[in-house]
Design an enzyme around this catalytic site. Structure first.
Site, PDB file in Angstrom:
ATOM      1  NE  ARG A  63      45.286  17.759  -2.194  1.00 12.44           N
ATOM      2  CZ  ARG A  63      45.710  16.994  -1.194  1.00 12.44           C
ATOM      3  NH1 ARG A  63      45.707  17.452   0.047  1.00 12.44           N
ATOM      4  NH2 ARG A  63      46.133  15.772  -1.421  1.00 12.44           N
ATOM      5  CG  HIS A  67      40.578  22.049  -3.276  1.00 13.67           C
ATOM      6  ND1 HIS A  67      40.403  21.980  -1.912  1.00 13.67           N
ATOM      7  CD2 HIS A  67      40.841  20.782  -3.675  1.00 13.67           C
ATOM      8  CE1 HIS A  67      40.566  20.727  -1.503  1.00 13.67           C
ATOM      9  NE2 HIS A  67      40.827  19.985  -2.569  1.00 13.67           N
ATOM     10  N   GLY A  73      33.702  27.784  -9.891  1.00 12.41           N
ATOM     11  CA  GLY A  73      34.357  27.651 -11.188  1.00 12.41           C
ATOM     12  C   GLY A  73      35.804  28.092 -11.121  1.00 12.41           C
ATOM     13  CG  ASP A  75      36.347  32.191  -9.495  1.00  8.79           C
ATOM     14  OD1 ASP A  75      36.996  31.323  -8.859  1.00  8.79           O
ATOM     15  OD2 ASP A  75      35.404  32.830  -8.982  1.00  8.79           O
ATOM     16  CG  ASN A  95      40.098  24.784   0.402  1.00  7.26           C
ATOM     17  OD1 ASN A  95      40.146  23.663  -0.089  1.00  7.26           O
ATOM     18  ND2 ASN A  95      39.335  25.739  -0.097  1.00  7.26           N
ATOM     19  N   PRO A 164      34.621  17.337  -2.875  1.00  2.39           N
ATOM     20  CG  PRO A 164      35.473  16.012  -4.586  1.00  2.39           C
ATOM     21  CD  PRO A 164      35.113  17.412  -4.262  1.00  2.39           C
ATOM     22  CG  HIS A 194      44.305  11.568  -4.414  1.00  4.03           C
ATOM     23  ND1 HIS A 194      43.165  11.048  -3.835  1.00  4.03           N
ATOM     24  CD2 HIS A 194      44.166  12.918  -4.351  1.00  4.03           C
ATOM     25  CE1 HIS A 194      42.379  12.042  -3.440  1.00  4.03           C
ATOM     26  NE2 HIS A 194      42.967  13.180  -3.747  1.00  4.03           N
ATOM     27  CB  THR A 195      49.797   9.581  -8.699  1.00  2.00           C
ATOM     28  OG1 THR A 195      51.025   8.884  -8.843  1.00  2.00           O
ATOM     29  CG2 THR A 195      49.888  10.852  -9.526  1.00  2.00           C
ATOM     30  CG  ASP A 247      51.794   6.259  -5.281  1.00  2.44           C
ATOM     31  OD1 ASP A 247      52.000   5.163  -4.719  1.00  2.44           O
ATOM     32  OD2 ASP A 247      52.000   6.465  -6.499  1.00  2.44           O
ATOM     33  CB  SER A 250      56.315   6.847  -7.258  1.00  2.00           C
ATOM     34  OG  SER A 250      54.981   6.444  -7.565  1.00  2.00           O
TER      35      SER A 250
END
Length: 327
Positions: A63, A67, A73, A75, A95, A164, A194-195, A247, A250
């Protein structure tokens, strides 16, 4: 066309070709092979140690890379600490609750600096660590082109407009990824991250309680799953630290369980369940469930492409000596 015009046209073409090759070559697989060949092994070792300490940390690293790339970008700006005069990206309300695993990057950087001072960027370490986090949870390993430089600026104020939101509908989600040069199919593919990992109750609570004037809960959410979530995220408990697995079947394995959940109306976020809201994206969800190997391949390719978003290379940026502080 005269000889001079032909020569000028040919010269222009050669220059254009060279520039194109140079741009393509800015990031390279095995970039540190001759300058710090052990770098990727060190990163992988730190990811492995973190995984056995706390399996959820590696999802935080994936994640974090996402982010990082979506703000300024790829960086490494998400790694920079806030100061008395500046609130950095990591401390944005978007965040701060969800990003973790910074110590993995710090530990890898410390070990690498001891062997190859001022050579390996924090942005590259983060990209390597995201790849290793996917691989250790059962996903496909892939080559990470490297050569990113680190940015010097990190502003919390830039996060909200670029990351998003979990409440996004399909159009908003598609546009958010398009802004970064990623297609709708790549958006669906990358949503599969997101698994693994967890989500804070605050990010989806609105789907459970007082959803609208006509429905107490989101009608697109499976009723039995909603009941389970209400037990885990009680209406009377507004603790911002309450979390649930993304999830549940699992939570520590990179697989297509996330997409199976969406098929069963068990996508946790609005931005997950919205993938069923158009025939094109619903078809992609079905394809991913039916061919896990294909999704794994697409996911690896999409991660490589995302890792190239607005990178700093050459004389742009720097190699931070400590990932939390610009030089």
């Amino acid at each position: 066309m005269g000889l001079m015009s032909t020569l000028k046209l040919f010269t222009f073409f050669v220059i254009f070709l060279c520039l194109s090759v140079q741009l393509e070559a800015q990031l390279q697989v095995d970039y540190y092979e001759s300058t710090c060949g052990i770098a990727e092994y060190i990163v992988k070792d730190e990811v492995k140690k973190a995984f056995f300490r706390d399996r959820g940390l590696v999802a935080g690293v994936v994640r974090m890379h996402f982010h990082d790339c979506f703000v300024r970008g790829c960086d490494g700006s998400v790694l920079i600490d806030s100061t008395s005069s500046n609130t950095a990206e990591k401390d944005s309300p978007v965040n701060k609750p969800s990003l973790r695993g910074f110590e993995i990057i710090d530990n890898a950087k410390t070990r690498i600096e001891a062997l190859c001072k001022g050579v390996v960027s924090c942005a590259d370490i983060l990209a390597f660590a995201a790849r290793d986090s996917i691989e250790i949870t059962g996903g496909f390993g892939y080559d990470v082109p490297a050569g990113r430089k680190d940015g010097r600026v990190s502003l919390a104020s830039e996060v909200l407009a670029n990351i998003p939101a979990p409440t996004f509908n399909l159009n908003q989600l598609t546009q958010s990824f398009a802004n970064k040069g990623l297609t709708q199919e790549e958006m669906v593919t990358l949503s599969g991250a997101h698994t693994i990992g967890r989500a804070h109750c605050t990010s989806f609570r609105s789907r459970l309680y007082n959803f609208s004037s006509t429905a107490s809960q989101d009608p697109t959410l499976d009723a039995s799953y909603a009941a389970q979530l209400k037990q885990q995220c009680p209406q009377a408990n507004n603790d911002p630290n309450l979390v649930v697995p993304m999830d549940p079947g699992s939570p520590s394995t990179t697989d297509v369980g996330y997409y199976s959940g969406i098929q069963a109306n068990r996508g946790l976020f609005t931005s997950d369940q919205t993938l069923l809201s158009s025939p094109a994206t619903a078809n992609l969800v079905d394809q991913n469930v039916n061919n896990e190997d294909l999704w794994q391949e697409k996911f690896a390719a999409a991660m490589v492409k995302m890792g190239k978003v607005k990178v700093l290379t050459g004389n742009a940026g720097e190699i931070r000596l400590k990932c939390r502080v610009p030089n």
